[in-house]
Scaffold this motif. Sequence first.
Motif, mmCIF file in Angstrom:
data_model
loop_
_atom_site.group_PDB
_atom_site.id
_atom_site.type_symbol
_atom_site.label_atom_id
_atom_site.label_comp_id
_atom_site.label_asym_id
_atom_site.label_seq_id
_atom_site.Cartn_x
_atom_site.Cartn_y
_atom_site.Cartn_z
ATOM 1 N N LEU A 1 -7.494 14.818 16.072
ATOM 2 C CA LEU A 1 -7.238 15.405 14.781
ATOM 3 C C LEU A 1 -7.161 14.067 13.893
ATOM 4 O O LEU A 1 -6.915 14.247 12.465
ATOM 5 N N ASN A 2 -7.467 12.857 14.284
ATOM 6 C CA ASN A 2 -7.323 11.697 13.455
ATOM 7 C C ASN A 2 -6.056 11.516 12.877
ATOM 8 O O ASN A 2 -5.879 11.542 11.741
ATOM 9 N N LYS B 1 4.761 11.321 1.969
ATOM 10 C CA LYS B 1 4.167 11.326 0.576
ATOM 11 C C LYS B 1 2.817 10.502 0.473
ATOM 12 O O LYS B 1 1.854 10.874 0.181
ATOM 13 N N ASP B 2 2.797 9.508 1.198
ATOM 14 C CA ASP B 2 1.697 8.322 1.362
ATOM 15 C C ASP B 2 0.504 9.055 2.234
ATOM 16 O O ASP B 2 -0.546 9.061 1.869
ATOM 17 N N PHE B 3 0.791 9.705 3.156
ATOM 18 C CA PHE B 3 0.035 10.657 4.220
ATOM 19 C C PHE B 3 -0.693 11.784 3.392
ATOM 20 O O PHE B 3 -1.822 11.996 3.604
ATOM 21 N N GLU B 4 0.148 12.352 2.667
ATOM 22 C CA GLU B 4 -0.343 13.475 1.883
ATOM 23 C C GLU B 4 -1.512 13.027 0.894
ATOM 24 O O GLU B 4 -2.400 13.463 0.808
ATOM 25 N N LYS B 5 -1.173 11.856 0.252
ATOM 26 C CA LYS B 5 -2.328 11.237 -0.632
ATOM 27 C C LYS B 5 -3.763 10.855 0.241
ATOM 28 O O LYS B 5 -4.557 10.914 -0.489
ATOM 29 N N GLN B 6 -3.551 10.674 1.442
ATOM 30 C CA GLN B 6 -4.342 10.117 2.268
ATOM 31 C C GLN B 6 -5.261 11.219 2.909
ATOM 32 O O GLN B 6 -6.035 11.246 3.749
ATOM 33 N N ASN B 7 -4.619 12.459 2.508
ATOM 34 C CA ASN B 7 -5.085 13.762 3.298
ATOM 35 C C ASN B 7 -4.986 13.427 4.761
ATOM 36 O O ASN B 7 -5.817 13.735 5.524
ATOM 37 N N LYS B 8 -4.053 12.908 5.280
ATOM 38 C CA LYS B 8 -3.650 12.562 6.677
ATOM 39 C C LYS B 8 -2.961 13.498 7.567
ATOM 40 O O LYS B 8 -2.097 14.083 7.244
ATOM 41 N N ASN B 9 -3.344 13.847 8.715
ATOM 42 C CA ASN B 9 -2.677 14.640 9.503
ATOM 43 C C ASN B 9 -1.413 14.047 10.032
ATOM 44 O O ASN B 9 -1.709 12.591 10.723
ATOM 45 N N VAL B 10 -0.809 14.878 10.462
ATOM 46 C CA VAL B 10 0.564 14.023 11.118
ATOM 47 C C VAL B 10 1.106 14.804 12.326
ATOM 48 O O VAL B 10 1.143 16.125 12.191
#
Length: 302
Positions: free
Chosen positions: A25-26, A84-93
């Motif tokens: 999922l990167n 918040k930062d990961f959302e801006k990067q469109n990052k899966n967590v």
Amino acid sequence: MIGIVIGGPTGVGKTSLSIKLAKLLNAVIINCDSMQIYKYMDIGTAKIREDEKEGIPHYMFDIVDPIDKYSVGDYYRDVNELLKDFEKQNKNVILVGVTGLYINSIVKGLSKLPEADLSLRKVFENLSTEELYEKLKELDNEAAEEIHPNNRVRVERALEVCLLTNDKFSKLNKQNIKGNNYNFIQIALETDRKILYDRINYRVELMIENGLVEEAKNIYEKYNTEKNKIKAIGYKELFDYFDGLISQEEAIEIIKKESRHYAKRQFTWFKRDIDYKWFDLGQIKEEKIIDEILNFLNIFMA
């Protein structure tokens, strides 16, 4: 945004699954184990080693000293800043860990409770855990029924909130505010109880072989006058050994027993939450679990 929670008792196999899923999922991985946030406590908390991360970014490890207080409110603040930062990067967590309170604070939100009161905490220091628990039962029996009588940290916090607000912790604690825009799929892993307990016993033996006694001794010497603030399993038992109260063999057996009891409590916690989808690693292979999780994600995002 979509996130995944991988919960379940200690030693069940969450780390391996999380790494494989993160690669597909990167995704980044966020620790949800309340003991792994502490520095220097690597072996005894089964902290993932650098070579085991396989290039996947991991967060919320080694952020405070072992004697520092770190609350679920602190965790809520710090992880939501990351999200918040990961959302801006469109990052899966992927949230991985055993501490249900930490997980729930991110997935379901946290109630706006009063800050810790140092004067009250000073009063609490002079009372036994049993005395505090009895007082909590008087003020908020529902909260007392939900908290283990030996969990002094949670008993103190619940009692503190009752005294500061003249209201019930059990009521206020359910008025949650979610601090992120992720929607989480909640996965929990289990296996046969005997297999899990045998695995925990073996893991403790490996910890000893890998240097847990030496690691605990370093912490004991570094924080000797404040070592009683460190409550983590695997360390407090060895502190008793260093103090000459028990033998090393007795300490190891107590670590095994306490670890098994801890896993049992974790299992009970996760089973109470109907939002988890359970997978038995004794009945289904990791590859199949990953396929099902990916199917959940496709349905969820459709």
